[in-house]
Design an enzyme around this catalytic site. Structure first.
Site, PDB file in Angstrom:
ATOM      1  N   ASP A   1       5.715  17.171  85.294  1.00  0.00           N
ATOM      2  CA  ASP A   1       5.450  18.328  84.434  1.00  0.00           C
ATOM      3  C   ASP A   1       5.674  19.636  85.177  1.00  0.00           C
ATOM      4  OD1 ASP A   1       3.233  17.711  86.039  1.00  0.00           O
ATOM      5  OD2 ASP A   1       1.789  18.498  84.593  1.00  0.00           O
ATOM      6  N   TYR A   2       5.171  19.710  86.405  1.00  0.00           N
ATOM      7  CA  TYR A   2       5.316  20.934  87.205  1.00  0.00           C
ATOM      8  C   TYR A   2       6.778  21.235  87.497  1.00  0.00           C
ATOM      9  CZ  TYR A   2       4.778  24.149  91.170  1.00  0.00           C
ATOM     10  OH  TYR A   2       4.856  25.237  92.023  1.00  0.00           O
ATOM     11  N   SER A   3       7.506  20.217  87.959  1.00  0.00           N
ATOM     12  CA  SER A   3       8.906  20.413  88.310  1.00  0.00           C
ATOM     13  C   SER A   3       9.724  20.828  87.091  1.00  0.00           C
ATOM     14  CB  SER A   3       9.477  19.135  88.922  1.00  0.00           C
ATOM     15  OG  SER A   3      10.816  19.324  89.348  1.00  0.00           O
TER      16      SER A   3
ATOM     17  N   SER B   1       8.672  22.424  84.505  1.00  0.00           N
ATOM     18  CA  SER B   1       8.330  23.805  84.153  1.00  0.00           C
ATOM     19  C   SER B   1       8.992  24.794  85.111  1.00  0.00           C
ATOM     20  CB  SER B   1       6.807  23.997  84.181  1.00  0.00           C
ATOM     21  OG  SER B   1       6.292  24.005  85.504  1.00  0.00           O
TER      22      SER B   1
END
Length: 269
Positions: A154-156, A158
């Site tokens: 999810d972080y990557s 985003s």
């Protein structure tokens, strides 16, 4: 060159970590700063630090996962503090969990803060920059926005979106003939507590970065109108490695320990 002296600098995620250090640095360069964060206590402490330096700072408590809250706060900033000359979109969050262990709400919040907030912030302050004939939009993304890894799905994703946001905005501003500049920052893990517990296999190539060093490089990049800042230099090899077939690309990232870097992640408590 982008001049900090006399400029109005707005920084999101300013209550701690890089945001706090950038605020202090900007004030020392002669800027007045507006600070946004959801942490009211942290904002107050940073503002006290700046006022002790005889600097001009005001904090606004805002939940950057809420479009309505961002829009209301930006309107308040424009009314009480005036147009922003340098906008530093620094706020970010990370869950650090495998995709199937992330809740729906956590995934949505990651994109709301790390990606969608960029749109709402820039839409709020870019018109005045363009009308004034200058300004600077800074996007603090991540090396994870250049290469993905496990436990950062999810972080990557985003941060890939944040990199694309900056690139497209830069091209759009050029097409419009606007002098507003942009800078995207893609650092490897930084020792601010946000990524507490992460490991690096070859610290001489991919060190866990020191916050003071990163801030010094970021502020220098803004001042010199540098379009892209990637830290450390070894991360510049990612576009070259990406030209390899996926199985070789994956093997390279695994060899350098990138795909296991989050195994002992605990994050900020």
């Amino acid at each position: 060159m982008t001049a900090f002296r006399g400029a109005h600098v707005l920084i999101t995620g300013a209550a701690s970590g890089l945001g706090r250090l950038m605020a202090l640095d900007a004030v020392q360069r002669g800027a007045r700063v507006t600070l946004l964060d959801r942490d009211a206590k942290g904002l107050g402490l940073v503002c006290d630090e700046i006022q002790a330096l005889k600097g001009d700072a005001e904090g606004f408590v805002v939940d950057l996962s809420s479009r309505e809250a961002i829009q209301a706060t930006c309107a308040e900033v424009l009314q009480s503090r005036g147009p922003v000359g340098i906008l530093i979109n620094n706020a970010g969050i990370v869950s650090g969990k495998p995709l199937l262990e992330c809740s729906d709400e956590a995934i949505e919040r990651t994109f709301q803060v790390n990606t969608l907030a960029l749109f709402w912030m820039v839409r709020a302050f870019l018109p005045a920059m363009m009308a004034a004939g200058g300004g600077h939009v800074v996007t603090v993304a991540s090396a994870a926005g250049l290469a993905g890894t496990s436990r950062l799905v999810d972080y990557s994703a985003s941060k890939f979106a944040a990199v694309g946001f900056d690139e497209s905005l830069r091209m759009e501003l050029k097409r419009l003939g606007s002098p507003v500049r942009t800078t995207v920052v893609c650092p490897f893990f930084i020792d601010t507590g946000m990524f507490e517990g992460v490991k690096t296999r070859f610290a001489w190539l991919l060190p866990i970065l020191k916050p003071d060093y990163v801030v010094r490089r970021v502020m220098g990049a803004i001042a010199s109108n540098r379009a892209r800042l990637i830290l450390p230099r070894f991360v510049w090899t990612v576009p070259v490695v990406r030209a390899l077939p996926p199985f070789l690309f994956d093997a390279v990232l695994s060899f350098f320990g990138v795909n296991r870097s989050m195994d002992e992640f605990v994050g900020r408590h």
